[in-house]
Design a protein around this motif. Structure first.
Motif, PDB file in Angstrom:
ATOM      1  N   GLU A  89      43.037  12.887  31.121  1.00  0.00           N
ATOM      2  CA  GLU A  89      44.590  13.313  30.946  1.00  0.00           C
ATOM      3  C   GLU A  89      44.663  14.814  30.383  1.00  0.00           C
ATOM      4  N   SER A  90      43.692  15.187  29.355  1.00  0.00           N
ATOM      5  CA  SER A  90      43.727  16.356  28.794  1.00  0.00           C
ATOM      6  C   SER A  90      43.345  17.559  30.025  1.00  0.00           C
ATOM      7  N   ILE A  91      42.380  16.890  30.796  1.00  0.00           N
ATOM      8  CA  ILE A  91      41.718  17.996  31.797  1.00  0.00           C
ATOM      9  C   ILE A  91      42.798  18.182  32.689  1.00  0.00           C
ATOM     10  N   ASN A  92      43.582  16.998  33.253  1.00  0.00           N
ATOM     11  CA  ASN A  92      44.697  17.237  34.277  1.00  0.00           C
ATOM     12  C   ASN A  92      45.596  18.146  33.696  1.00  0.00           C
ATOM     13  N   LYS A  93      45.800  18.292  32.590  1.00  0.00           N
ATOM     14  CA  LYS A  93      46.996  18.867  32.158  1.00  0.00           C
ATOM     15  C   LYS A  93      46.677  20.684  32.031  1.00  0.00           C
ATOM     16  N   LEU A  94      45.381  20.777  32.076  1.00  0.00           N
ATOM     17  CA  LEU A  94      44.983  22.254  32.004  1.00  0.00           C
ATOM     18  C   LEU A  94      45.741  23.124  33.022  1.00  0.00           C
ATOM     19  N   VAL A 101      37.905   9.256  20.906  1.00  0.00           N
ATOM     20  CA  VAL A 101      38.616   9.668  21.885  1.00  0.00           C
ATOM     21  C   VAL A 101      38.280   8.859  23.212  1.00  0.00           C
ATOM     22  N   ASN A 114      36.075  13.724  19.123  1.00  0.00           N
ATOM     23  CA  ASN A 114      36.371  15.009  18.948  1.00  0.00           C
ATOM     24  C   ASN A 114      35.801  15.860  17.634  1.00  0.00           C
ATOM     25  N   ASN A 129      41.854   9.516  27.967  1.00  0.00           N
ATOM     26  CA  ASN A 129      42.508  10.613  27.288  1.00  0.00           C
ATOM     27  C   ASN A 129      41.547  12.032  27.643  1.00  0.00           C
ATOM     28  N   ILE A 130      40.622  11.944  27.755  1.00  0.00           N
ATOM     29  CA  ILE A 130      39.842  12.946  28.156  1.00  0.00           C
ATOM     30  C   ILE A 130      40.399  13.578  29.602  1.00  0.00           C
ATOM     31  N   TYR A 164      33.071  18.072  22.583  1.00  0.00           N
ATOM     32  CA  TYR A 164      33.304  16.877  22.150  1.00  0.00           C
ATOM     33  C   TYR A 164      31.808  16.126  21.843  1.00  0.00           C
ATOM     34  N   ILE A 206      38.378  22.014  28.091  1.00  0.00           N
ATOM     35  CA  ILE A 206      38.942  21.393  26.671  1.00  0.00           C
ATOM     36  C   ILE A 206      38.303  21.594  25.466  1.00  0.00           C
TER      37      ILE A 206
END
Length: 208
Positions: A177-182, A170, A164, A174-175, A192, A189
């Protein structure tokens, strides 16, 4: 895509020894880039109005958005201004004319979901010179499961790691997961780095 040239012109301005190759698929945005180029009179930028991909001279349909930063080869999730044909080119092909051993190579990718195709078209350069790859991770990349597999295999086969902007490792999970939380409204996000393990570029990245 280099868009209007913010990163291109900044990088070129740091040193005349920097050699910048700027690529933009949008005809409209290319015209704006060239206006900026002429205004600033840079001598160390090469501009190409094509689409970076995994093949040379393939003719693709490019969706031009009313907002220049959204235009894309891979999707049309925006207000379309026009649909134009654009020829493709590989990064490997672009760099054939250069003695790359004289350079520390950065590849910056922000092409709205077509990033894995661009990396696929740069594998010879990556194998031989281990460039630092700056990439914007977005929903558009990971909406295609094949892109997830490609990136996973690329990281393993070419011994690359994701970092990052705080220079921390990273994991791909984890990438994702962050995408799915958008939220539905947000698509990315941010930037990188993909950097080869145990390379001089990694040492430079960590020490800078």
């Amino acid at each position: 895509g280099c868009n209007y040239g913010f990163y291109s012109f900044y990088t070129a301005s740091i040193s005349k020894k920097n050699n910048v190759i700027s690529i933009e698929a949008s005809t409209h945005t290319s015209n704006e880039f060239l206006k900026n180029y002429k205004l600033n009179n840079f001598r160390n930028i090469t501009f190409i109005n094509k689409a970076v991909s995994d093949k040379d001279n393939e003719e693709l349909h490019f969706n031009e958005s009313e907002n220049d930063w959204e235009s894309s080869l891979t999707h049309d999730h925006f207000n379309i201004k026009s649909v134009n044909k654009i020829k493709t080119i590989k990064i490997d092909t672009l760099l054939q004319a250069y003695n790359l051993r004289d350079f520390l190579i950065f590849i910056k990718l922000d092409i709205e979901g077509h990033e894995m195709n661009a990396i696929d078209g740069a594998l010879n350069t990556i194998k031989n010179f281990s460039p630092i790859i700056i990439i914007e991770f977005s929903k558009y990349i990971f909406a295609d499961f094949e892109n997830i597999n490609f990136l996973k295999n690329f990281l393993k086969n070419y011994d690359y790691q994701i970092y990052n902007t705080q220079k921390n490792k990273v994991e791909l999970d984890n990438i994702l997961e962050s995408i799915n939380k958008l939220t539905k409204r947000h698509k990315t996000i941010g930037n990188y780095y993909l950097i080869k393990n145990s390379s001089n570029n990694l040492k430079l990245f960590k020490n800078d």
